[in-house]
Design an enzyme around this catalytic site. Sequence first.
Site, PDB file in Angstrom:
ATOM      1  N   ASP A 203       0.865  -1.176   0.000  1.00  0.00           N
ATOM      2  CA  ASP A 203       0.000   0.000   0.000  1.00  0.00           C
ATOM      3  C   ASP A 203       0.903   1.229   0.000  1.00  0.00           C
ATOM      4  O   ASP A 203       1.517   1.558   1.013  1.00  0.00           O
ATOM      5  CB  ASP A 203      -0.889   0.021   1.246  1.00  0.00           C
ATOM      6  CG  ASP A 203      -1.978  -1.043   1.232  1.00  0.00           C
ATOM      7  OD1 ASP A 203      -1.896  -1.973   0.406  1.00  0.00           O
ATOM      8  OD2 ASP A 203      -2.894  -0.955   2.064  1.00  0.00           O
TER       9      ASP A 203
ATOM     10  N   LYS B 172      -6.918   3.541  -2.467  1.00  0.00           N
ATOM     11  CA  LYS B 172      -7.208   3.449  -1.026  1.00  0.00           C
ATOM     12  C   LYS B 172      -7.384   4.854  -0.481  1.00  0.00           C
ATOM     13  O   LYS B 172      -6.691   5.783  -0.894  1.00  0.00           O
ATOM     14  CB  LYS B 172      -6.051   2.718  -0.342  1.00  0.00           C
ATOM     15  CG  LYS B 172      -6.121   2.641   1.169  1.00  0.00           C
ATOM     16  CD  LYS B 172      -4.920   1.876   1.723  1.00  0.00           C
ATOM     17  CE  LYS B 172      -4.834   1.949   3.234  1.00  0.00           C
ATOM     18  NZ  LYS B 172      -3.648   1.215   3.763  1.00  0.00           N
TER      19      LYS B 172
ATOM     20  N   LYS C 121     -10.165   0.411  -1.495  1.00  0.00           N
ATOM     21  CA  LYS C 121      -9.962   0.090  -0.086  1.00  0.00           C
ATOM     22  C   LYS C 121     -10.279   1.307   0.757  1.00  0.00           C
ATOM     23  O   LYS C 121      -9.729   2.381   0.542  1.00  0.00           O
ATOM     24  CB  LYS C 121      -8.528  -0.374   0.163  1.00  0.00           C
ATOM     25  CG  LYS C 121      -8.232  -0.704   1.627  1.00  0.00           C
ATOM     26  CD  LYS C 121      -6.826  -1.263   1.803  1.00  0.00           C
ATOM     27  CE  LYS C 121      -6.465  -1.437   3.271  1.00  0.00           C
ATOM     28  NZ  LYS C 121      -5.103  -2.008   3.453  1.00  0.00           N
TER      29      LYS C 121
END
Length: 220
Positions: A90, A152, A181
């Site tokens: 991430d 995300k 996300k």
Amino acid sequence: MTSVSRIIDHTLLAPDATAEQIDALCQEAKDLRMGAVCVNPSRVPQCREALAGSGVTLCTVIGFPLGATLTGAKVAETRAAIAAGAEEVDMVINIGAVKDGDWDAVEADIRAVVEASGSALTKVILETCLLTDDEIRRACAAAESAGADFVKTSTGFSNGGATAHAVALMRECVGEGMGVKASGGIRTPADLAAMVSAGATRIGASAGRALLEADPEAER
């Protein structure tokens, strides 16, 4: 239908997290059949051993939490983390470049990490609380163009976390071709339901056990 537990990235990114706490995180993820754990890069080797054979995916963060490191540093961190056992990364975008409107730099930064990650899944943290809706749209487009797998919402370390508005906007931008996300401040079943309803396909949360214990549909 996918169990709620399988979409949760059980997360512990506090700088003062201890080895004992990381072990407990991994054990909870295994016990509750969560999809992944997400930890800082230095904890990847420990989690690789703790999660071996469990089916729980190991995720780490890159350029975290500011996103302001050099692209080369993000690339090196990505390669080292994957070599240590990370299966997903991430990464935080270069938020300053977003604010400058330097979209070529934003996309190049993401693309470099995507290429360094190889077959590992790449999620791009936008830090939506710092962005306008138009910047969110442009950042989603840059992530998609660079070949990322997910966008995300948040690091959880800035001045706000996930919102249903941001998640819905991100889903509108990327369609069904990418994952979304939601992370940051998701603490109750109502929070989780709102994010999923808005279009999230993964949930980053440190309160995973509480979310699942409150959900009668959650797989045990």
